[in-house]
Write an enzyme that holds these catalytic residues in place. Sequence first.
Site, PDB file in Angstrom:
ATOM      1  N   GLU A 166      37.870  87.116 -13.718  1.00 21.56           N
ATOM      2  CA  GLU A 166      37.422  85.846 -14.857  1.00 21.56           C
ATOM      3  C   GLU A 166      38.932  85.442 -14.705  1.00 21.56           C
ATOM      4  O   GLU A 166      39.241  84.103 -16.394  1.00 21.56           O
ATOM      5  CB  GLU A 166      37.290  86.734 -16.100  1.00 21.56           C
ATOM      6  CG  GLU A 166      36.263  87.751 -15.986  1.00 21.56           C
ATOM      7  CD  GLU A 166      35.698  88.596 -16.554  1.00 21.56           C
ATOM      8  OE1 GLU A 166      37.009  87.967 -18.069  1.00 21.56           O
ATOM      9  OE2 GLU A 166      35.035  89.444 -17.070  1.00 21.56           O
ATOM     10  N   GLU A 271      29.465  94.254 -10.817  1.00 20.61           N
ATOM     11  CA  GLU A 271      29.651  95.046 -11.799  1.00 20.61           C
ATOM     12  C   GLU A 271      27.684  94.420 -12.943  1.00 20.61           C
ATOM     13  O   GLU A 271      27.785  94.612 -13.688  1.00 20.61           O
ATOM     14  CB  GLU A 271      29.960  94.597 -13.019  1.00 20.61           C
ATOM     15  CG  GLU A 271      31.711  94.557 -12.666  1.00 20.61           C
ATOM     16  CD  GLU A 271      32.288  94.180 -13.959  1.00 20.61           C
ATOM     17  OE1 GLU A 271      32.328  93.544 -14.663  1.00 20.61           O
ATOM     18  OE2 GLU A 271      34.166  93.594 -13.316  1.00 20.61           O
TER      19      GLU A 271
END
Length: 383
Positions: A166, A271
């Site tokens: 991220e 995910e």
Amino acid sequence: MKQLYSPSNLCKYVLFFCLSTVLLSCKQDHQPEKVEVEPTLKEAYKNYFLIGSAVNDNQISGKDSLGVQLIKEQFNTITPENSMKWMYMEPAQGEFNFEMADRYIDFSKKNNLVFIGHNLVWHSQLAPWVNEIKDNEELSNSLKNHVQTIASRYKGKIHGWDVVNEALNEDGTLRNSLFLEKLGPEYLTNAFKWAQEADPNAELYYNDYNMTKPKKREGAITLVKNLKEQGAKVDGIGMQAHWSLEGPSLQEIEESIIAYSELGVKVMITELDVTALPNPWDLEGAEVSQNFEGSEFMNPYTEQLPDSVSNQLAKRYRDIFALFKKHQDKISRVTFWGVNDGQTWLNNWPIENRTNYPLLFDRQFKPKAAYHSVIQVAKDSTL
Ligand code: XIL
């Protein structure tokens, strides 16, 4: 001879014929039905890509025995949901805690599971001491020490690392994290280089959410190109895939898989979960620091998921997996973020204490309609 065809004998023959027909048909009725045994996820997708799950400490310690059973049966790769994040691995400067991480690695080895390390560099779930560092050189050395110590401890035991998690904003620019602010964009190249030096054979990934959004996608492509130009090894891109019933669109997902694959890296869905609950203000993504007040309206299915929504979820999973299957040559792994609905982080994010249903197994560890539709996709030769 005459007697053979006497009316009374004929009657007997007809009776015998009728009786044996009835008996035969009864026998057929009672033959055991052929039950078709459904393959497990990893069996169904074995020719396409790895199928995995995030796992948690209760599973590694064996407390969640039903969860462990599902992991062994259904998946061939695992990612630790939390325990290898900075705050757990290096809670105090230079003091590493390897205990849980070692157990995860042992579990994966014992059960023949491909192990994915998550993660080495991330602004969230960071140990508080890192934020306190005033001196930039000290911060750079701490980052280097963190990456090298962990990656070298597990050298040869980890299939791939989410090296950086991220690092991008929604508009595709670099996120103004502590690391960017104090060390500049070189921190990204360095993290990949340090990881490679420590474990040259591990695959190295960039992992992020909202990787299907056009601007963020462009940002990710630029980032990976830059990293490679600067001599870093990047083997794959992880699309987190915290998705909903409505979005992202299949077109956005498909364009992204193709665009990432054109960089010459593996594409991974890292995910995956599909929220079945309303989202506050149409929130997208997975920014873990975002939290909202709960209300009954935001938590509508506290008892069970209505059939209509369950069918929608199954259809959404069907569409998503049909797309993954279509691009199996580009996708190397699909990992769900958790084993069952009782354990998903989406019961507490972005609103605490809700009842969500984003995975393939329900709170009783039973396969849901969504599970069957995912298996069906694998078996369907027209897809
Ligand atoms: C989540 C975990 O599932 C939660 O248990 C924890 O409280 C917060 O982090 N993106 C990531 C994952 O890369 O590490 C996050 O996992 C979910 C979003």
